[in-house]
Design an enzyme around this catalytic site. Structure first.
Site, PDB file in Angstrom:
ATOM      1  N   LYS A  64     -10.638  -4.639  -5.285  1.00 22.62           N
ATOM      2  CA  LYS A  64     -11.695  -3.634  -5.497  1.00 22.62           C
ATOM      3  C   LYS A  64     -11.172  -2.437  -6.257  1.00 22.62           C
ATOM      4  CE  LYS A  64     -13.438  -4.312  -0.890  1.00 22.62           C
ATOM      5  NZ  LYS A  64     -12.951  -3.949   0.428  1.00 22.62           N
ATOM      6  N   LYS A 106      -3.631 -10.294  -7.232  1.00 19.47           N
ATOM      7  CA  LYS A 106      -4.879 -10.569  -6.510  1.00 19.47           C
ATOM      8  C   LYS A 106      -6.052  -9.766  -7.098  1.00 19.47           C
ATOM      9  CE  LYS A 106      -5.596  -8.602  -2.500  1.00 19.47           C
ATOM     10  NZ  LYS A 106      -5.585  -8.138  -1.115  1.00 19.47           N
ATOM     11  N   LYS A 163       0.830  -1.218   0.000  1.00 15.39           N
ATOM     12  CA  LYS A 163       0.000   0.000   0.000  1.00 15.39           C
ATOM     13  C   LYS A 163       0.855   1.255   0.000  1.00 15.39           C
ATOM     14  CE  LYS A 163      -4.558  -1.399   1.365  1.00 15.39           C
ATOM     15  NZ  LYS A 163      -5.714  -1.217   2.231  1.00 15.39           N
TER      16      LYS A 163
END
Ligand code: TYM
Length: 334
Positions: free
Chosen positions: A200, A197, A115
């Site tokens: 969203k 992965k 992140k």
């Protein structure tokens, strides 16, 4: 242990639309486990603000996630479904546990590394201490079991380490939680880059199936799914696209990998992609129908939000008071 049942805690971030990965990696298992456990299923809106959120969108997404929990089959009369921000004990215990967590432990978290690479302009302290708040979520409810996808394994191990460390100092305060990671569906990959992965926040909208996607969109995305030029449907690391489609198919149908490979022996990729798309459409259709009903019933959803926040607060505060006493906070005068 309450009513002879063990306790489950899990949660999802209130960001964007939930995906097929969220559903197969976690939500469907929450539903399967719900009857046998005392369950707390939280919409983690406090975790969500570790990356910038538009306030209106955050509020709307949080409500969507909560309604999807119910639409997927969780009975809000039996499971405690609530917003993290409505139970202040999460943040309070998060602060305390931060004082029992080492910088070195947090800097090893792969989600933090990923992140911070993705949001290089906003590497805030909340992003760094995110797993401490997650430990607080879990430990507040004396949870025995935490059903999650495999990407949360490292965070869960840290929560266990923090709990063990705390118990070693103060006695048996926290239940040590176990992870529950499903055999099928623990890591659903992007349909456009099957080495990544499914997420969203993917910018390529063909990469992600959302739980509320329309049937035509689901089929179209599967038709466009990236595969390979081998031309054989088999389960191998060398064919990550096909392997991902097999994972989705087995997670939706309950069939094994061997059964699936046999079923599609000699068939082309086009037929296989259609078949996977169709089982996904069938799986999501009842959830979407129930979601549409809930979206029209504001009073009912509001009552769930209110009652369950009270129920969760009651239990969470019991653990929090115990922790506060153990560490030596002054007693409250009543
Ligand atoms: P989040 O919101 O990223 O994801 C929610 C759940 O969905 C699973 N998941 C997946 N499973 C399979 N394949 C995928 N592509 C996929 N993407 C997501 C996740 O593993 C997770 O189970 N930190 C957590 C939220 C959280 C939490 C908690 C979870 C906060 N506190 C306490 C458990 C217990 C998260 O960001 O999940």
């Amino acid at each position: 242990m309450l009513d002879g049942k063990k306790t489950i805690f899990s949660g999802m971030q209130a960001t964007g639309n939930l995906t097929l990965g969220n559903y197969l990696g976690a939500l469907t298992n929450w539903v399967d486990l719900a009857d046998d456990y005392n369950c707390y299923y939280c919409v983690v809106d406090e975790h969500a603000i570790t990356v910038r959120q538009d306030p209106t969108a955050l509020r709307q997404n949080a409500r969507k996630v909560l309604m999807i929990y119910i639409a997927a089959g969780l009975d809000p009369e039996k499971c405690c479904i609530y917003y993290q921000s409505h139970v202040s004990a999460h943040a309070e215990l998060g602060w305390i546990l931060g004082c029992y967590t080492y910088m070195g432990e947090l800097s090893r978290m792969t989600q933090f590394k990923d992140k911070s690479a993705k949001h290089a302009d906003n590497i805030n302290a909340g992003l760094f201490t995110y797993p401490v708040l997650m430990a607080a979520d879990i430990l507040l409810y004396q949870s025995d079991l935490v059903p999650v996808g495999s990407d949360q394994k490292q965070h869960l191990e840290l929560a266990r380490d923090i709990a063990i460390r705390f118990n070693n100092i103060y006695g048996d305060v926290f239940t040590i939680p176990e992870g529950y990671i499903p055999k099928a569906g623990a890591r659903i990959m992007s349909l456009q880059d099957p080495t990544k992965k499914m997420s969203k926040s993917d910018e390529n909208e063909n990469a992600t199936i959302h739980i509320l996607d329309k049937p035509d969109d689901i089929i179209r995305k599967f038709k466009r799914a990236v595969t390979d030029s081998v031309g054989i449907i088999q389960y191998t690391d060398d064919q990550p696209g096909i392997r991902n489609l097999i994972d989705i198919y087995t997670a939706c149908t309950g069939k094994t990998v061997d059964e699936t490979v046999r079923e599609f022996d000699g068939k082309g990729y086009g037929d296989f992609k259609m078949a996977v798309g169709e089982v996904v459409v069938d799986k999501l259709a009842p959830i979407q129908a129930r979601y549409d009903e809930l979206a029209k019933d504001k009073a009912y959803v509001d009552s769930i939000i209110k009652n369950n926040a009270e129920k969760a607060s009651y239990f969470a505060n019991k653990t929090l008071r115990k922790v506060q006493k153990k560490i030596g906070y002054p007693e409250r005068i009543r």
